[in-house]
Structures are given as structure tokens and as C-alpha cells.
Design a protein around this motif. Structure first.
Motif, PDB file in Angstrom:
ATOM      1  N   ASP A   8      28.672  84.210  78.588  1.00 47.18           N
ATOM      2  CA  ASP A   8      28.660  84.867  77.279  1.00 47.18           C
ATOM      3  C   ASP A   8      29.391  84.042  76.228  1.00 47.18           C
ATOM      4  OD1 ASP A   8      27.178  87.022  78.181  1.00 47.18           O
ATOM      5  OD2 ASP A   8      28.930  88.264  78.595  1.00 47.18           O
ATOM      6  N   SER A   9      30.487  83.415  76.639  1.00 47.18           N
ATOM      7  CA  SER A   9      31.249  82.577  75.718  1.00 47.18           C
ATOM      8  C   SER A   9      30.417  81.377  75.258  1.00 47.18           C
ATOM      9  CB  SER A   9      32.539  82.103  76.408  1.00 47.18           C
ATOM     10  OG  SER A   9      33.184  81.111  75.654  1.00 47.18           O
ATOM     11  N   LEU A  10      29.723  80.742  76.201  1.00 50.09           N
ATOM     12  CA  LEU A  10      28.885  79.590  75.851  1.00 50.09           C
ATOM     13  C   LEU A  10      27.742  80.012  74.935  1.00 50.09           C
ATOM     14  CD1 LEU A  10      28.117  76.624  76.117  1.00 50.09           C
ATOM     15  CD2 LEU A  10      26.817  77.245  78.172  1.00 50.09           C
ATOM     16  N   ARG A  11      27.093  81.121  75.242  1.00 46.05           N
ATOM     17  CA  ARG A  11      25.985  81.609  74.409  1.00 46.05           C
ATOM     18  C   ARG A  11      26.457  81.823  72.966  1.00 46.05           C
ATOM     19  NH1 ARG A  11      21.369  84.067  75.397  1.00 46.05           N
ATOM     20  NH2 ARG A  11      21.859  84.524  77.563  1.00 46.05           N
ATOM     21  N   ALA A  12      27.575  82.516  72.802  1.00 47.19           N
ATOM     22  CA  ALA A  12      28.081  82.798  71.458  1.00 47.19           C
ATOM     23  C   ALA A  12      28.422  81.508  70.725  1.00 47.19           C
ATOM     24  CB  ALA A  12      29.309  83.706  71.543  1.00 47.19           C
ATOM     25  N   HIS A  13      29.027  80.553  71.431  1.00 51.19           N
ATOM     26  CA  HIS A  13      29.428  79.282  70.808  1.00 51.19           C
ATOM     27  C   HIS A  13      28.207  78.501  70.324  1.00 51.19           C
ATOM     28  CE1 HIS A  13      31.736  75.652  70.073  1.00 51.19           C
ATOM     29  NE2 HIS A  13      30.885  74.982  70.829  1.00 51.19           N
ATOM     30  N   ILE A  14      27.202  78.365  71.190  1.00 50.44           N
ATOM     31  CA  ILE A  14      26.025  77.579  70.824  1.00 50.44           C
ATOM     32  C   ILE A  14      25.244  78.251  69.698  1.00 50.44           C
ATOM     33  CG2 ILE A  14      23.794  76.715  71.658  1.00 50.44           C
ATOM     34  CD1 ILE A  14      26.182  75.071  72.635  1.00 50.44           C
ATOM     35  N   LEU A  15      25.078  79.563  69.770  1.00 51.38           N
ATOM     36  CA  LEU A  15      24.327  80.248  68.715  1.00 51.38           C
ATOM     37  C   LEU A  15      25.033  80.168  67.370  1.00 51.38           C
ATOM     38  CD1 LEU A  15      22.837  83.403  70.458  1.00 51.38           C
ATOM     39  CD2 LEU A  15      21.643  81.336  69.705  1.00 51.38           C
ATOM     40  N   SER A  16      26.363  80.172  67.382  1.00 52.94           N
ATOM     41  CA  SER A  16      27.071  80.077  66.104  1.00 52.94           C
ATOM     42  C   SER A  16      27.052  78.655  65.556  1.00 52.94           C
ATOM     43  CB  SER A  16      28.511  80.570  66.247  1.00 52.94           C
ATOM     44  OG  SER A  16      29.279  79.641  66.985  1.00 52.94           O
ATOM     45  N   ALA A  17      26.871  77.654  66.458  1.00 52.47           N
ATOM     46  CA  ALA A  17      26.961  76.255  66.030  1.00 52.47           C
ATOM     47  C   ALA A  17      25.627  75.661  65.587  1.00 52.47           C
ATOM     48  CB  ALA A  17      27.530  75.395  67.171  1.00 52.47           C
ATOM     49  N   VAL A  18      24.553  75.942  66.311  1.00 52.43           N
ATOM     50  CA  VAL A  18      23.307  75.186  66.146  1.00 52.43           C
ATOM     51  C   VAL A  18      22.385  75.873  65.145  1.00 52.43           C
ATOM     52  CG1 VAL A  18      21.329  74.177  67.337  1.00 52.43           C
ATOM     53  CG2 VAL A  18      23.538  74.339  68.507  1.00 52.43           C
ATOM     54  N   LEU A  64      18.331  67.216  69.915  1.00 48.67           N
ATOM     55  CA  LEU A  64      19.052  67.621  71.123  1.00 48.67           C
ATOM     56  C   LEU A  64      20.555  67.347  71.013  1.00 48.67           C
ATOM     57  CD1 LEU A  64      16.667  66.710  74.089  1.00 48.67           C
ATOM     58  CD2 LEU A  64      17.237  68.960  73.180  1.00 48.67           C
ATOM     59  N   ASP A  65      20.942  66.319  70.266  1.00 45.76           N
ATOM     60  CA  ASP A  65      22.369  66.049  70.079  1.00 45.76           C
ATOM     61  C   ASP A  65      23.068  67.211  69.382  1.00 45.76           C
ATOM     62  OD1 ASP A  65      22.043  63.610  71.272  1.00 45.76           O
ATOM     63  OD2 ASP A  65      21.935  62.491  69.393  1.00 45.76           O
ATOM     64  N   ALA A  66      22.319  67.936  68.545  1.00 45.47           N
ATOM     65  CA  ALA A  66      22.902  69.082  67.837  1.00 45.47           C
ATOM     66  C   ALA A  66      23.262  70.204  68.796  1.00 45.47           C
ATOM     67  CB  ALA A  66      21.926  69.596  66.779  1.00 45.47           C
ATOM     68  N   VAL A  67      22.691  70.180  69.990  1.00 46.75           N
ATOM     69  CA  VAL A  67      23.039  71.141  71.036  1.00 46.75           C
ATOM     70  C   VAL A  67      24.095  70.557  71.972  1.00 46.75           C
ATOM     71  CG1 VAL A  67      22.159  72.471  72.993  1.00 46.75           C
ATOM     72  CG2 VAL A  67      20.764  72.204  70.932  1.00 46.75           C
ATOM     73  N   MET A  68      23.885  69.310  72.380  1.00 47.39           N
ATOM     74  CA  MET A  68      24.755  68.702  73.392  1.00 47.39           C
ATOM     75  C   MET A  68      26.202  68.536  72.922  1.00 47.39           C
ATOM     76  SD  MET A  68      22.984  68.400  76.026  1.00 47.39           S
ATOM     77  CE  MET A  68      21.297  68.307  76.559  1.00 47.39           C
ATOM     78  N   ILE A  69      26.392  68.124  71.694  1.00 49.96           N
ATOM     79  CA  ILE A  69      27.761  67.857  71.233  1.00 49.96           C
ATOM     80  C   ILE A  69      28.578  69.143  71.131  1.00 49.96           C
ATOM     81  CG2 ILE A  69      29.141  66.927  69.328  1.00 49.96           C
ATOM     82  CD1 ILE A  69      26.891  64.782  69.056  1.00 49.96           C
ATOM     83  N   PRO A  70      28.052  70.235  70.535  1.00 50.17           N
ATOM     84  CA  PRO A  70      28.815  71.489  70.590  1.00 50.17           C
ATOM     85  C   PRO A  70      29.003  71.993  72.030  1.00 50.17           C
ATOM     86  CG  PRO A  70      27.104  71.634  68.917  1.00 50.17           C
ATOM     87  CD  PRO A  70      26.887  70.352  69.649  1.00 50.17           C
TER      88      PRO A  70
END
Length: 165
Positions: A8-18, A64-70
């Protein structure tokens, strides 16, 4: 509620970042597999969840870098041994891609996570459950704004606040 906190933490982080995923968050899936529960040998009922997390993007049009780096910024705090332990880091992140028409891609990225659960018996007989922070291999920094910018267009591909331990 799900007692495993990291998905859940990863999901929230990626959705807020990308930025690209914010347009259609249903293109991102997270699931776990090959899980086991490892008793730690500590006195009492404490244990660890150990599992593979699969991070899946479907019909993704962004960089894909926009996902990988966060994602790696999240891993740096929440499972830093995958980056800092040289033996683990060699094969820590396994991925597959399918290149689709119209510059779309399907991505599946898999890596192993562990979550410790500390169970302590209280004087009144009840059990207290806590989820300890992960050990940090580098000096933690205060959270700060991060941006990933396309050098050709100047477009912001991802934007987030770095994760605090």
C-alpha cells in the motif's frame, strides 16, 4: 485491513509521483506471490513476512525512468538492502516488458520484500503488535521535493517528496 504495509505504501508513493499514472491509475497493479512467514527465533510470537512483490503497468505511455527512479527512492528507505547489499542487488529487480503498438508498453517488475512484525505480551495478557522501521544504510535526509524532468521538452515526468525513514 491488509497487515502487509509495504504494498500500500508503494502504491501511494508511485501514484503521487508519476504524472502519467495520475491520468489513469487503473493501469498499475501490485500483487504479492511466493510468500512465506518466517519465525525469527526471538522470544515470543514475533515473525517476518517474506514475499515477492510484482509491480505491473499496462498500456503505459510514459517514460519508464519516471517510474523507476521514484520506485528506487521508495526502496532506498523501505528495503534498502536491495540497493546496498551487492550480492542481493545483482538480481534484486527482475523485469519483463511487452512493447505494444502506439508507443505503449506493458511492464512487470518483481522484487522481494520483508516486513517484520513485533509481538509483545503485555502484563494484562494482551498482545501488542508493532511494525518496526527498516534499518537505514545511509544517513537519512529530511524529506525534500524531487522532480524528474525530460531534458528535451522540459516536461515534469515525475514529482514527489523524498521518503523519510
Amino acid at each position: 485491513t491488509n497487515s502487509m504495509k509495504k504494498p500500500d505504501s508503494l502504491r501511494a508513493h508511485i501514484l503521487s509521483a508519476v504524472k502519467e499514472l495520475q491520468r489513469d491509475p487503473d493501469r498499475m497493479f501490485i500483487h504479492t506471490s511466493n510468500g512465506n512467514i518466517r519465525c525469527t527465533g526471538a522470544k515470543g510470537l514475533s515473525f517476518e513476512y517474506v514475499y515477492e512483490l510484482s509491480f505491473v503497468l499496462q498500456d503505459y505511455a510514459g517514460d519508464l525512468d519516471a517510474v523507476m527512479i521514484p520506485l528506487f527512492d521508495w526502496v532506498r528507505v523501505h528495503q534498502s538492502d536491495l540497493l546496498m547489499n551487492l550480492d542481493k542487488s545483482k538480481e534484486a529487480f527482475k523485469f519483463e516488458t511487452v512493447l505494444l503498438n502506439n508507443n505503449l508498453v506493458d511492464l512487470s517488475l518483481t522484487f522481494q520484500l520483508t516486513e517484520r512484525v513485533i509481538v509483545k505480551r503485555q502484563d494484562n495478557g494482551t498482545l501488542d503488535i508493532t511494525f518496526p522501521q527498516e534499518p537505514q544504510y545511509e544517513e537519512p535526509l529530511d524529506p525534500q521535493p524531487m522532480q524528474l524532468i525530460d531534458s528535451n521538452t522540459g516536461e515534469i515526468l515525475a514529482q514527489w517528496t523524498s521518503t523519510a525513514p
